[in-house]
Design a protein around this motif. Structure first.
Motif, mmCIF file in Angstrom:
data_model
loop_
_atom_site.group_PDB
_atom_site.id
_atom_site.type_symbol
_atom_site.label_atom_id
_atom_site.label_comp_id
_atom_site.label_asym_id
_atom_site.label_seq_id
_atom_site.Cartn_x
_atom_site.Cartn_y
_atom_site.Cartn_z
ATOM 1 N N ILE A 53 0.821 -1.210 0.000
ATOM 2 C CA ILE A 53 0.000 0.000 0.000
ATOM 3 C C ILE A 53 0.857 1.263 0.000
ATOM 4 O O ILE A 53 0.481 2.279 -0.573
ATOM 5 N N LEU A 54 2.023 1.197 0.611
ATOM 6 C CA LEU A 54 2.877 2.388 0.692
ATOM 7 C C LEU A 54 3.527 2.731 -0.648
ATOM 8 O O LEU A 54 3.867 3.890 -0.890
ATOM 9 N N GLY A 55 3.713 1.733 -1.498
ATOM 10 C CA GLY A 55 4.379 2.003 -2.774
ATOM 11 C C GLY A 55 5.783 2.530 -2.534
ATOM 12 O O GLY A 55 6.591 1.884 -1.876
ATOM 13 N N ARG A 56 6.067 3.720 -2.994
ATOM 14 C CA ARG A 56 7.392 4.336 -2.803
ATOM 15 C C ARG A 56 7.511 5.074 -1.475
ATOM 16 O O ARG A 56 8.597 5.512 -1.100
ATOM 17 N N ASP A 57 6.405 5.257 -0.778
ATOM 18 C CA ASP A 57 6.425 5.946 0.521
ATOM 19 C C ASP A 57 6.979 5.028 1.599
ATOM 20 O O ASP A 57 7.000 3.805 1.448
ATOM 21 N N THR A 58 7.409 5.628 2.688
ATOM 22 C CA THR A 58 7.808 4.899 3.891
ATOM 23 C C THR A 58 7.210 5.633 5.081
ATOM 24 O O THR A 58 6.752 6.772 4.954
ATOM 25 N N ILE A 59 7.226 4.973 6.232
ATOM 26 C CA ILE A 59 6.767 5.614 7.472
ATOM 27 C C ILE A 59 7.947 5.591 8.435
ATOM 28 O O ILE A 59 8.304 4.540 8.972
ATOM 29 N N ALA A 60 8.574 6.737 8.623
ATOM 30 C CA ALA A 60 9.721 6.836 9.523
ATOM 31 C C ALA A 60 9.254 6.663 10.967
ATOM 32 O O ALA A 60 8.071 6.845 11.285
ATOM 33 N N ASN A 61 10.190 6.331 11.829
ATOM 34 C CA ASN A 61 9.874 6.235 13.251
ATOM 35 C C ASN A 61 9.266 7.561 13.726
ATOM 36 O O ASN A 61 9.770 8.630 13.409
ATOM 37 N N GLY A 62 8.162 7.469 14.442
ATOM 38 C CA GLY A 62 7.484 8.652 14.962
ATOM 39 C C GLY A 62 6.469 9.255 14.016
ATOM 40 O O GLY A 62 5.725 10.158 14.389
ATOM 41 N N GLU A 63 6.393 8.775 12.788
ATOM 42 C CA GLU A 63 5.445 9.305 11.816
ATOM 43 C C GLU A 63 4.142 8.514 11.794
ATOM 44 O O GLU A 63 4.082 7.365 12.235
ATOM 45 N N THR A 64 3.119 9.159 11.231
ATOM 46 C CA THR A 64 1.795 8.560 11.050
ATOM 47 C C THR A 64 1.425 8.671 9.586
ATOM 48 O O THR A 64 1.697 9.677 8.939
ATOM 49 N N PHE A 65 0.787 7.627 9.059
ATOM 50 C CA PHE A 65 0.398 7.586 7.644
ATOM 51 C C PHE A 65 -1.059 7.147 7.586
ATOM 52 O O PHE A 65 -1.415 6.088 8.093
ATOM 53 N N ASP A 66 -1.912 7.958 6.970
ATOM 54 C CA ASP A 66 -3.335 7.637 6.828
ATOM 55 C C ASP A 66 -3.538 6.708 5.636
ATOM 56 O O ASP A 66 -3.114 7.018 4.529
ATOM 57 N N ILE A 67 -4.167 5.564 5.884
ATOM 58 C CA ILE A 67 -4.418 4.593 4.827
ATOM 59 C C ILE A 67 -5.912 4.269 4.772
ATOM 60 O O ILE A 67 -6.532 3.993 5.801
ATOM 61 N N ASN A 68 -6.474 4.293 3.583
ATOM 62 C CA ASN A 68 -7.860 3.890 3.366
ATOM 63 C C ASN A 68 -7.855 2.395 3.069
ATOM 64 O O ASN A 68 -7.459 1.973 1.991
ATOM 65 N N ILE A 69 -8.291 1.608 4.029
ATOM 66 C CA ILE A 69 -8.259 0.148 3.893
ATOM 67 C C ILE A 69 -9.645 -0.333 3.496
ATOM 68 O O ILE A 69 -10.341 -0.996 4.237
ATOM 69 N N ASP A 70 -10.035 0.032 2.286
ATOM 70 C CA ASP A 70 -11.344 -0.341 1.755
ATOM 71 C C ASP A 70 -11.123 -1.048 0.426
ATOM 72 O O ASP A 70 -10.712 -0.435 -0.547
ATOM 73 N N ASP A 71 -11.359 -2.342 0.414
ATOM 74 C CA ASP A 71 -11.143 -3.115 -0.812
ATOM 75 C C ASP A 71 -12.406 -3.219 -1.675
ATOM 76 O O ASP A 71 -12.441 -3.943 -2.654
#
Length: 107
Positions: A53-71
């Motif tokens: 789901i992240l593709g080329r993105d990453t989530i560094a320590n301490g970060e938050t990433f909003d993901i739409n988990i709707d299939d």
């Protein structure tokens, strides 16, 4: 008796529609001390992890990433797989994304 069955059917329909309309956005929080470089969410019971789901993105320590988990199926229960920079991974099964808004990875 017919009235009870009819009422039950209406409640089931309303409940199903509420689940279909549920918000499946989940903030993935990384508090592991490492970068989270891949994230997968697949319907519980699925035999594969779908795509990262992240593709080329990453989530560094301490970060938050909003993901739409709707299939698109209306499912609420998903298995999560996170892969970290050191190659380690964490799998969490049967997460109800209709009931949570945040999921935190810790050490």
């Amino acid at each position: 008796m017919t009235r009870i069955i009819f009422s039950s059917a209406i409640l089931l329909l309303i409940s199903s529609q509420a689940t279909m309309a549920a918000n499946r956005h989940v903030d993935i929080v990384n508090k592991t001390g490492m970068t989270l470089k891949e994230f997968y969410a697949s319907s519980t019971g699925s035999n594969n992890w779908e795509e990262d789901i992240l593709g080329r993105d990453t989530i560094a320590n301490g970060e938050t990433f909003d993901i739409n988990i709707d299939d698109g199926t209306g499912a609420c229960r998903f298995d999560f797989r996170a892969v970290f920079q050191n190659g380690g991974e964490s799998v969490k099964r049967n997460v109800n994304v209709c009931e949570i808004s945040t999921f935190t990875y810790t050490r």
